[in-house]
Structure formats: structure tokens, C-alpha cells
Design an enzyme around this catalytic site. Sequence first.
Site, mmCIF file in Angstrom:
data_model
loop_
_atom_site.group_PDB
_atom_site.id
_atom_site.type_symbol
_atom_site.label_atom_id
_atom_site.label_comp_id
_atom_site.label_asym_id
_atom_site.label_seq_id
_atom_site.Cartn_x
_atom_site.Cartn_y
_atom_site.Cartn_z
ATOM 1 N N ASP A 188 1.049 -1.292 0.031
ATOM 2 C CA ASP A 188 0.051 0.500 0.316
ATOM 3 C C ASP A 188 1.249 1.146 0.122
ATOM 4 O OD1 ASP A 188 -3.538 0.795 0.527
ATOM 5 O OD2 ASP A 188 -1.566 2.109 1.367
ATOM 6 N N TYR A 247 -3.688 10.837 1.148
ATOM 7 C CA TYR A 247 -4.173 10.902 -0.272
ATOM 8 C C TYR A 247 -4.470 11.803 -1.248
ATOM 9 C CZ TYR A 247 -5.197 6.451 0.440
ATOM 10 O OH TYR A 247 -5.445 4.538 1.231
ATOM 11 N N HIS A 307 -4.767 -7.708 -0.229
ATOM 12 C CA HIS A 307 -3.722 -6.311 -0.123
ATOM 13 C C HIS A 307 -3.338 -6.978 1.427
ATOM 14 C CE1 HIS A 307 -2.733 -2.297 -0.895
ATOM 15 N NE2 HIS A 307 -3.694 -1.599 0.440
#
Length: 435
Positions: free
Chosen positions: A205, A354, A411
Site C-alpha cells: 500500500d 491521499y 492486500h
Amino acid sequence: MHLLFKRRQVKSIPLGEGWWGAGHKPLSEDEQIYPFEVQTSDEEIEDLHERIDRTRYTESLEDGCFHYGFNSTYLKKVVSYWRQKFDWKKQVAVLNKYPHFKTKIEGLDVHYVHVRPPRRDHQKVVPLMLVHGWPGSFYEFYKILPLLTENQGGLAFEVICPSIPGYGFSDAPRKQGFDSLAAARVFLTLMERLGFSQFYLQGGDWGSLITTNMSQMKPTCVKGLHLNMIQSKMGLSGMFSLVIGSYLPFLVGFSREDVRRLFPFFEKNVWSILRETGYFHIQATKPDTAGCGVNDSPVGLAAYILEKFSTWTDQSNRDLADGGLERKFSLDDVLTNVMIYWTTGSVVSSMRFYKENLKTNLNNRVDAKVGITVPTGLAAFPGELMHCPKSWAQHKYRNIYSYTFMPRGGHFAAFEEPQLLANDIVQFVKKVEKF
């Protein structure tokens, strides 16, 4: 001769500089390392329970499963466990099983866990930093830590697991602009402060991008980079491989497994991604707006985070009424991760990461224009959101020592399949160290 020397030079990207604390940067900064302990109180737990008790639920749609997000019928079961059976004081003791520390870097208290292997004869110990992503935390690595610190045929790891600033027990930046490049520089400073001149890195990630940036900034310090989330620009050759890859895979460097994971391409890599990235667009544009709600409601926070632990583990979990959440995780484990966000009030600052990274086109950043030359190990898990074949990865990662098609897992590799991930890290490092 001059051209040959230039070609052999290892390219790197600038370290840059930053100050992320409140107010003006002081003339000097405390560089001491301080022990840290996770703590809680009866008042903290009572406040959580009062907020849980006041939750207003929405009725789920018939047969909606997880297609609309976290199913509220199952959410009530999770919250009932959280309220009645989950023991946060017990989990705090679990968190404190390993030594925690904090140190000030660029105006921020940076939190990390530092685990040394037991002393043994005839054992080579190498330092390894593990970096998490969103919506995870350092706690994702608690099951893999004992596997990495045990003797693996003469090899063991001294492991450092930091919290990205803005996540968990690390301070949140007070100024705009804290992106993966800033995080990389902070973590390089941390490793230097701990006395490591050379070390290995591992990430998934955001941790994948941060450790990649660390490898670009100081390639001479990074002995090896291991990733379980692989991202690389396709370019024209990549587009060409998509056109003929399903028919003539050998011409474009695809294996049969690549074909199985990639095609049909639009279903697996376009429509599927669109279904799973609504959060991404929110957090990359207006994180504080949505964050206001999930920072105030523990049940809202749990739904927001745990939906990812359902679908990003296996996208077919969307078809299940319980999202398959407990197939790979215990409720104690996933709720402990939620509690790290809740008790620190860090969900909004974690979401801002982000925004900071996507203010500009990532492909125009300096790190997108410099290849990675350090030895690299890639673990491709079948449940990862997007598959990146080795032939694509080679455009960015120029020195791939190992590329492994992992048999299962998604993930959150260290959380889901700690033994598989540990085995792949060990085999990669042994190749680099020439064991």
C-alpha cells in the site's frame, strides 16, 4: 570513458527538507529517542461505549451483502462484540508486548516498534524496516514479527515498524504537503538515528511507495527492497501487451498466471477498480469533510475501515452477508486496528495523505522519472487490487532478484498470510546476501 562512468552512476532523487510541526522551525531539535507505552483509561473506554450505545443504524437492503459497503446487519454483530466482549485493556497489553519508541524528526514525534532477535551463535542479523499503509497500522506486522526474528537458517532480522506521520501514535503534520517523499525522508532519518548505515525495506500500500522513495533517495543505504504491492507505468509496450497478451502471452513476457490474473482486463482492472476506489477520490480531494463523521462515530469508523479488510482481502467477499471478514481475521485483531485510529483520533490526518500525494500528477513527480536500482523482491498476491506482471514491473524496478506468484492472500499480506510473506522476504534477502 566519461559516458561509461556516467552510465554506471546510480541515479537518486533529492532528499529535500521539511518542517511539519506547529509554528516556526526552531534552531535545534531534540534528537533523543524515548521509550513509549500504549495506554488507556476507564474514561476512554466509557466514552467509547457511550458513543456506541447512541449509534443510529441504517437498515441493510435485502440480499445487499457487501455490494453497498459494510452490511449494517452484520455491522450490528461486530459492534455487539466490540461493546460486550472486546477487551481493549487486554489488547493494549498485546500492543505493549514489543518495545515502542518515539523520536522527534522534522517537528513530528515519530512512533515506531523496534524488535531485536534473540542472541544466537552463527547468526547474521540484518535490519529491516516494515512500512504499513491505509487503513492499516504497525499492528498489521505483529504476527510476522516473531517469524522474522527467529533464526532462518543462519539469518534473522532486527525489525523496525514505524507509524507513518498522521497515523496512529505518530504526530500528524500541521502543515500542508506531507507526501510519500517527506515520509521517506523522515524514515531514512529514523534509520540513521538508530545507527543503521545499510538496511532492507518492505512495504505494501502506501508503504510500497514510501519504501520505493527511500530506495531512490539513498540507494547506497538500501541493501534490498521487498514489496507486496507493485505499481509501475505500463507505457506503450504495456498497452501493446494488453492487446495481444491474452492471445500470445509469450511474446510480451506474460506467464499463464499473468494472463489468468489480468484478463479480461477491463473487468479485472478497470470496472473492478472503479467499484473499489470511491474512498480514494474522496480522500484525494476533500478528506476533512468525510473524515469529520468517521472521527466522531466509532461505529462509522469501524464500518469505513473494516469494509476494506473485507473486500481488499478477496473481492468475492462482496457477495457474502458477513463480507467474509472473519475468514482471515479475528474480530479482536481488526478491532484493535480500528482502536488505534479511534483512540489517537488519527483517521482524518491519515486520509489527508491521499490529498497530499495526489495534489499533482504522480507521473510528473521526480520519483516517477528515476528507476529503482537496488535489489528488489516482488510478491504478487492473487487478491491484490491490481496485478502487475514482472515484465511491467521491470520498467521501474531495474534489478529484480525475485518475483513470486503467491498462492493465496490479498492486500493486507502481513496480516492475512504472515508465514507466506515471511518466507518470501527470507528467500529474497538470502539471495541478496548470497546465503
